[in-house]
Design an enzyme around this catalytic site. Sequence first.
Site, PDB file in Angstrom:
ATOM      1  N   SER A   1       0.835  -1.203   0.000  1.00  0.00           N
ATOM      2  CA  SER A   1       0.000   0.000   0.000  1.00  0.00           C
ATOM      3  C   SER A   1       0.867   1.249   0.000  1.00  0.00           C
ATOM      4  O   SER A   1       1.956   1.264   0.591  1.00  0.00           O
ATOM      5  CB  SER A   1      -0.862  -0.021   1.267  1.00  0.00           C
ATOM      6  OG  SER A   1      -1.490   1.220   1.457  1.00  0.00           O
TER       7      SER A   1
ATOM      8  N   TYR B   1      -2.699  -1.364  10.756  1.00  0.00           N
ATOM      9  CA  TYR B   1      -2.894  -1.905   9.400  1.00  0.00           C
ATOM     10  C   TYR B   1      -1.695  -1.563   8.521  1.00  0.00           C
ATOM     11  O   TYR B   1      -1.091  -2.431   7.884  1.00  0.00           O
ATOM     12  CB  TYR B   1      -4.190  -1.363   8.767  1.00  0.00           C
ATOM     13  CG  TYR B   1      -4.200  -1.576   7.264  1.00  0.00           C
ATOM     14  CD1 TYR B   1      -4.396  -2.848   6.730  1.00  0.00           C
ATOM     15  CD2 TYR B   1      -3.938  -0.520   6.370  1.00  0.00           C
ATOM     16  CE1 TYR B   1      -4.334  -3.064   5.358  1.00  0.00           C
ATOM     17  CE2 TYR B   1      -3.876  -0.728   5.011  1.00  0.00           C
ATOM     18  CZ  TYR B   1      -4.081  -1.998   4.520  1.00  0.00           C
ATOM     19  OH  TYR B   1      -4.005  -2.206   3.153  1.00  0.00           O
TER      20      TYR B   1
ATOM     21  N   LYS C   1       1.638  -3.899   6.614  1.00  0.00           N
ATOM     22  CA  LYS C   1       2.150  -3.858   5.229  1.00  0.00           C
ATOM     23  C   LYS C   1       3.667  -3.633   5.241  1.00  0.00           C
ATOM     24  O   LYS C   1       4.399  -4.256   4.483  1.00  0.00           O
ATOM     25  CB  LYS C   1       1.452  -2.755   4.429  1.00  0.00           C
ATOM     26  CG  LYS C   1      -0.027  -3.014   4.204  1.00  0.00           C
ATOM     27  CD  LYS C   1      -0.267  -4.225   3.345  1.00  0.00           C
ATOM     28  CE  LYS C   1      -1.727  -4.593   3.230  1.00  0.00           C
ATOM     29  NZ  LYS C   1      -1.973  -5.885   2.596  1.00  0.00           N
TER      30      LYS C   1
HETATM   31  P1  NAD Z   1     -11.054  -7.068   0.636  1.00  0.00           P
HETATM   32  O1  NAD Z   1     -11.326  -7.096   2.090  1.00  0.00           O
HETATM   33  O2  NAD Z   1     -12.177  -6.862  -0.296  1.00  0.00           O
HETATM   34  O3  NAD Z   1     -10.275  -8.395   0.200  1.00  0.00           O
HETATM   35  C1  NAD Z   1      -9.443  -9.108   1.075  1.00  0.00           C
HETATM   36  C2  NAD Z   1      -9.892 -10.559   1.038  1.00  0.00           C
HETATM   37  O4  NAD Z   1      -9.067 -11.337   1.901  1.00  0.00           O
HETATM   38  C3  NAD Z   1     -11.340 -10.745   1.504  1.00  0.00           C
HETATM   39  O5  NAD Z   1     -12.032 -11.520   0.558  1.00  0.00           O
HETATM   40  C4  NAD Z   1     -11.197 -11.469   2.833  1.00  0.00           C
HETATM   41  O6  NAD Z   1     -12.299 -12.309   3.100  1.00  0.00           O
HETATM   42  C5  NAD Z   1      -9.902 -12.228   2.618  1.00  0.00           C
HETATM   43  N1  NAD Z   1      -9.195 -12.591   3.846  1.00  0.00           N
HETATM   44  C6  NAD Z   1      -8.894 -11.800   4.913  1.00  0.00           C
HETATM   45  N2  NAD Z   1      -8.216 -12.502   5.829  1.00  0.00           N
HETATM   46  C7  NAD Z   1      -8.064 -13.760   5.339  1.00  0.00           C
HETATM   47  C8  NAD Z   1      -7.458 -14.947   5.823  1.00  0.00           C
HETATM   48  N3  NAD Z   1      -6.882 -14.994   7.041  1.00  0.00           N
HETATM   49  N4  NAD Z   1      -7.476 -16.056   5.060  1.00  0.00           N
HETATM   50  C9  NAD Z   1      -8.074 -16.032   3.837  1.00  0.00           C
HETATM   51  N5  NAD Z   1      -8.685 -14.958   3.331  1.00  0.00           N
HETATM   52  C10 NAD Z   1      -8.668 -13.816   4.070  1.00  0.00           C
HETATM   53  O7  NAD Z   1      -9.925  -5.962   0.391  1.00  0.00           O
HETATM   54  P2  NAD Z   1      -9.332  -5.397  -0.981  1.00  0.00           P
HETATM   55  O8  NAD Z   1      -9.664  -3.973  -1.037  1.00  0.00           O
HETATM   56  O9  NAD Z   1      -9.677  -6.274  -2.111  1.00  0.00           O
HETATM   57  O10 NAD Z   1      -7.781  -5.500  -0.645  1.00  0.00           O
HETATM   58  C11 NAD Z   1      -6.993  -6.582  -1.092  1.00  0.00           C
HETATM   59  C12 NAD Z   1      -5.586  -6.410  -0.563  1.00  0.00           C
HETATM   60  O11 NAD Z   1      -5.069  -5.167  -1.031  1.00  0.00           O
HETATM   61  C13 NAD Z   1      -5.506  -6.364   0.957  1.00  0.00           C
HETATM   62  O12 NAD Z   1      -4.316  -7.008   1.360  1.00  0.00           O
HETATM   63  C14 NAD Z   1      -5.429  -4.877   1.253  1.00  0.00           C
HETATM   64  O13 NAD Z   1      -4.773  -4.611   2.451  1.00  0.00           O
HETATM   65  C15 NAD Z   1      -4.609  -4.395   0.060  1.00  0.00           C
HETATM   66  N6  NAD Z   1      -4.817  -2.975  -0.238  1.00  0.00           N
HETATM   67  C16 NAD Z   1      -6.083  -2.492  -0.388  1.00  0.00           C
HETATM   68  C17 NAD Z   1      -6.289  -1.152  -0.649  1.00  0.00           C
HETATM   69  C18 NAD Z   1      -7.673  -0.581  -0.770  1.00  0.00           C
HETATM   70  O14 NAD Z   1      -7.835   0.625  -0.599  1.00  0.00           O
HETATM   71  N7  NAD Z   1      -8.695  -1.375  -1.081  1.00  0.00           N
HETATM   72  C19 NAD Z   1      -5.183  -0.299  -0.788  1.00  0.00           C
HETATM   73  C20 NAD Z   1      -3.897  -0.824  -0.638  1.00  0.00           C
HETATM   74  C21 NAD Z   1      -3.730  -2.177  -0.361  1.00  0.00           C
HETATM   75  C1  WQD Z   2      -9.511   9.503   0.783  1.00  0.00           C
HETATM   76  C2  WQD Z   2      -9.674  11.000   1.028  1.00  0.00           C
HETATM   77  C3  WQD Z   2     -10.041  11.536   3.351  1.00  0.00           C
HETATM   78  C4  WQD Z   2     -13.900   9.488   3.660  1.00  0.00           C
HETATM   79  C5  WQD Z   2      -7.048   4.487   2.964  1.00  0.00           C
HETATM   80  C6  WQD Z   2      -6.014   3.790   3.794  1.00  0.00           C
HETATM   81  C7  WQD Z   2      -4.884   3.322   2.928  1.00  0.00           C
HETATM   82  C8  WQD Z   2      -5.388   2.513   1.737  1.00  0.00           C
HETATM   83  C9  WQD Z   2      -6.529   3.168   1.034  1.00  0.00           C
HETATM   84  C10 WQD Z   2      -5.212   0.202   2.159  1.00  0.00           C
HETATM   85  C11 WQD Z   2      -8.942  11.497   2.279  1.00  0.00           C
HETATM   86  C12 WQD Z   2     -11.261  11.884   2.531  1.00  0.00           C
HETATM   87  C13 WQD Z   2     -12.701  10.009   3.211  1.00  0.00           C
HETATM   88  C14 WQD Z   2     -14.958  10.376   3.982  1.00  0.00           C
HETATM   89  C15 WQD Z   2     -13.542  12.225   3.350  1.00  0.00           C
HETATM   90  N1  WQD Z   2      -5.889   1.242   2.129  1.00  0.00           N
HETATM   91  N2  WQD Z   2     -12.533  11.346   3.063  1.00  0.00           N
HETATM   92  N3  WQD Z   2     -14.733  11.716   3.808  1.00  0.00           N
HETATM   93  O1  WQD Z   2      -7.293   7.504   3.699  1.00  0.00           O
HETATM   94  O2  WQD Z   2      -6.287   7.855   1.378  1.00  0.00           O
HETATM   95  O3  WQD Z   2      -6.447   5.600   2.324  1.00  0.00           O
HETATM   96  O4  WQD Z   2      -7.526   3.589   1.958  1.00  0.00           O
HETATM   97  O5  WQD Z   2      -4.038   0.072   2.066  1.00  0.00           O
HETATM   98  O6  WQD Z   2      -4.042   2.579   3.752  1.00  0.00           O
HETATM   99  O7  WQD Z   2      -5.521   4.683   4.772  1.00  0.00           O
HETATM  100  O8  WQD Z   2      -8.505   6.701   1.608  1.00  0.00           O
HETATM  101  O9  WQD Z   2     -10.825   6.750   0.813  1.00  0.00           O
HETATM  102  O10 WQD Z   2     -10.390   6.761   3.297  1.00  0.00           O
HETATM  103  O11 WQD Z   2      -9.824   8.781   1.952  1.00  0.00           O
HETATM  104  O12 WQD Z   2     -13.404  13.435   3.227  1.00  0.00           O
HETATM  105  O13 WQD Z   2     -16.035   9.975   4.411  1.00  0.00           O
HETATM  106  O14 WQD Z   2     -11.062  11.251   1.282  1.00  0.00           O
HETATM  107  O15 WQD Z   2      -9.810  12.499   4.346  1.00  0.00           O
HETATM  108  O16 WQD Z   2      -8.491  12.803   1.998  1.00  0.00           O
HETATM  109  P1  WQD Z   2      -7.099   7.031   2.332  1.00  0.00           P
HETATM  110  P2  WQD Z   2      -9.970   7.181   1.935  1.00  0.00           P
END
Ligand code: NAD
Ligand code: WQD
Length: 338
Positions: A124, A149, A153
Amino acid sequence: MAILITGGAGFIGSHTCVEMLEAGKEIVVIDNYANSSPKACERVKAITGKDFPYIECDIRDEEKLNKVFASYKIDAVVHFAGLKAVGESCVKPVEYYDNNVGGTLTLLKAMKSAGVKTMIFSSSATVYGGENPVPFKEDMKIGGTTNPYGTTKLFIENILTDLCKADKDWSVSLLRYFNPIGAHESGMIGEAPNGTPNNLMPYIAQVAVGKLKQLSVYGNDYNTPDGTGVRDYIHVVDLAKGHVFACNRALSVKGCEIYNLGTGRGVSVLDLIKAFESANGIKIPYVVVPRRPGDIDVSYADVSKALNVLGWKTEKSAEDACRDSWNWQKNNPNGYDN
Ligand code: NAD
Ligand code: WQD
């Protein structure tokens, strides 16, 4: 030969399943459905017209993982499985370290036993912390995460980096995602958060569908052009395609490589509201409230490495993502529950 996709029923995982299948790859999905539904896998099959096994399996269950590796010829693992709610991770840090870090260690042990040494990991942009100047580049110093969280990562990146140093047969791709939004254009798969969404796009979509009254904009006194937070919002289908490129590369080059997956463009909260309104013709009522603790002012990617080395770049706009998020939300107001 197949690609094992952990967390393949989730938001990014299900879209990546589609792109892997469309690219002609065989896949096997494992997921414990902690934050997803097996219905997503059925919908991936409907979208692509292709079949694949999906197995209920927790990545902390080494015995079950060994059975999966024994049952299929796996040549790489795309590792999405993890818990991702920033706020929840502050309340339940032990669960997050156990699930994300502990789960990854167990998965690595099972991979080692099976002789599978290629992993694509969902990292991330949060690992860049709050001190680096934008755009964030892969070789910048990482750390300074503000919640458990994000720290999971960081720890996993360190573990995978050390592994590649110790054993030159491993091939690892650390993919630092920026802010994934949007949905598949079919409207059949998308983001289905439990309870009230924490992230901006699903919140906007739930205001649009009438489930939530108005959006709270967290601060308009940031050092940005309009005062609201700036992020690099990447369409989840572009992001999913990035995994196909990263996987092909990891299967041909050993060692640990890091790639930002973003658009390279910064978009403010107000810009995203406007994009949603103009893409869908729906007004999003909002109120400005104080900053959310832990938020930084600006985050966007330098995307030149992904372009130069992987040959990948994004193709879709923020408007495309707003249209597709809305198409998913209005057709599935309760996610996979209806
Ligand atoms: P998500 O929650 O939709 O997908 C994660 C999946 O992993 C889910 O289906 C959940 O059921 C499964 N899971 C969790 N723990 C598990 C375990 N112990 N064993 C097996 N399955 C398990 O989330 P996403 O948005 O699709 O994110 C996918 C990956 O990308 C995650 O690792 C997340 O941290 C990372 N990521 C997401 C974002 C974002 O903003 N969505 C940003 C950066 C990184
Ligand atoms: C985006 C912008 C908020 C909600 C998070 C995690 C990051 C990554 C992605 C996994 C910011 C603003 C948000 C709301 C708002 N996840 N906001 N009102 O914080 O950039 O990232 O998700 O790895 O680790 O921290 O994403 O979508 O929460 O926020 O004004 O109700 O929207 O302040 O500027 P963020 P977000």
